[in-house]
Motif scaffolding. Structure first.
Motif, PDB file in Angstrom:
ATOM      1  N   UNK A  75       0.856  -1.189   0.000  1.00  0.00           N
ATOM      2  CA  UNK A  75       0.000   0.000   0.000  1.00  0.00           C
ATOM      3  C   UNK A  75       0.892   1.238   0.000  1.00  0.00           C
ATOM      4  N   UNK A  76       0.558   2.205  -0.851  1.00  0.00           N
ATOM      5  CA  UNK A  76       1.261   3.482  -0.894  1.00  0.00           C
ATOM      6  C   UNK A  76       0.236   4.601  -0.761  1.00  0.00           C
ATOM      7  N   UNK A  77       0.513   5.549   0.138  1.00  0.00           N
ATOM      8  CA  UNK A  77      -0.300   6.756   0.292  1.00  0.00           C
ATOM      9  C   UNK A  77       0.529   7.951  -0.160  1.00  0.00           C
ATOM     10  N   UNK A  78      -0.066   8.810  -0.979  1.00  0.00           N
ATOM     11  CA  UNK A  78       0.643   9.968  -1.518  1.00  0.00           C
ATOM     12  C   UNK A  78      -0.041  11.244  -1.039  1.00  0.00           C
ATOM     13  N   UNK A  79       0.716  12.086  -0.340  1.00  0.00           N
ATOM     14  CA  UNK A  79       0.230  13.373   0.150  1.00  0.00           C
ATOM     15  C   UNK A  79       1.096  14.472  -0.454  1.00  0.00           C
ATOM     16  N   UNK A  80       0.773  14.922  -1.633  1.00  0.00           N
ATOM     17  CA  UNK A  80       1.467  16.056  -2.216  1.00  0.00           C
ATOM     18  C   UNK A  80       2.722  15.687  -2.987  1.00  0.00           C
ATOM     19  N   UNK A  81       3.243  16.679  -3.740  1.00  0.00           N
ATOM     20  CA  UNK A  81       4.397  16.480  -4.597  1.00  0.00           C
ATOM     21  C   UNK A  81       3.978  16.464  -6.058  1.00  0.00           C
ATOM     22  N   UNK A  82       4.966  16.492  -6.959  1.00  0.00           N
ATOM     23  CA  UNK A  82       4.731  16.396  -8.392  1.00  0.00           C
ATOM     24  C   UNK A  82       5.328  15.093  -8.897  1.00  0.00           C
ATOM     25  N   UNK A  83       4.572  14.368  -9.720  1.00  0.00           N
ATOM     26  CA  UNK A  83       4.978  13.038 -10.169  1.00  0.00           C
ATOM     27  C   UNK A  83       4.866  12.976 -11.689  1.00  0.00           C
TER      28      UNK A  83
END
Length: 297
Positions: free
Chosen positions: A178-186
């Protein structure tokens, strides 16, 4: 940072950087609670208090932080050593990470039996994979059941999945992770065959939860691929994987449409509690595109 500057940024809900005398700058995210004194801001790096008169003689700002102070990684080797440590949960980047030899710039690989959680604070820095070869490449990769990676980024942090491999991915969850992403540019470029990759990819029964950030595919942009193709968000066909968006902005992919293989089923990448808004825009070269923003209802 002066109290007035801190408050003005926090009140706007942005990411700011807080430092103390013992540690480098650490990026934290504010949850603005109140517009009256005392002002309470919940952070997540360490516990401290600050007072000042930047907004008036009676103004008092209380900063309350729960959690461990991240250990700072200043290069790819140090970062990977911390990812392997059983004792370190919170890691903050102290420099840009550019991987030129390994298949993945950042790896979190669990054994499928032991719960493993890491929190990665990009801290205003970038992660990119630049290595060449015949293996698939990812900037950030997590694998294994009961393995969770939580990524905290900001507007100045960029995660680049590279280009020129059989498959390039910015963030990849595999084999039940499981991966949770909170902000940033991808973002990600084209693969070795000149075809578009997937910026965010879930495979092998994995789950990715996107709470915020900006997501694009520079490779598909160069090919003129529209929102009908799933080049920003993608899941492995028939794998039981999922991507759920409760925030974020997605360039040239409407997350409402879900995965391509499920296009006739009504499946979606958007959480039930959210709406999606779109806007037409163009870049410096006059090329038009659409941005899709997910936000709470």
């Amino acid at each position: 940072m002066k109290v007035r500057e801190f408050f003005e940024k926090a009140a706007m809900g942005t990411l700011v950087k807080v430092a103390n005398k013992d540690r480098p700058l650490i990026t934290v995210q504010q949850d603005y609670m109140s517009a009256v004194n005392p002002l309470i801001l919940n952070l997540d790096v360490q516990r401290f208090m600050a007072t000042g008169s930047g907004l008036g003689s009676e103004t008092r700002i209380v900063l309350q932080v729960d959690g461990d102070v991240p250990v700072v990684a200043r290069d790819a080797e140090e970062l990977q050593a911390l990812m392997l440590s059983d004792e370190i949960m919170d890691i903050a980047l102290g420099a840009d990470i550019i991987e030129e030899t390994a298949d993945n710039a950042v790896e979190l690989i669990g054994d499928g039996e032991t719960p493993t959680t890491k929190r990665l604070y990009l801290n205003g820095h970038d992660i990119s994979i630049r290595s060449e070869g015949n293996a698939n490449k990812a900037a950030i990769y997590a694998s294994g059941a009961m393995t969770e990676l939580i990524i905290y980024g900001d507007a100045s942090s960029e995660v680049y999945g590279g280009a020129g491999a059989p498959s390039n991915v910015a963030v990849w969850a595999a084999n039940g992770a499981q991966i949770d992403i909170h902000g940033g540019t991808y973002l990600v470029g084209l693969d070795s065959g000149g075809a578009a990759n997937s910026t965010i990819y879930a495979s092998g029964g994995s789950n990715i939860y996107i709470h915020g950030g900006y997501f694009k595919n520079t490779g598909s942009d160069s090919l003129g691929i529209t929102a009908e193709k799933r080049t920003v968000l993608n899941i492995q066909d028939g794998s039981g994987s999922s991507i759920t968006c409760s925030g974020g902005i997605f360039k040239n992919q409407d997350p409402v449409l879900g995965d391509w293989v499920d296009k006739d089923t009504g499946a979606t990448f958007v959480a039930e509690s959210c709406n999606v808004w779109s806007r037409d825009a163009s870049d410096a070269f006059g090329r038009s595109f659409v941005e899709y923003k997910v936000e709470k209802k």
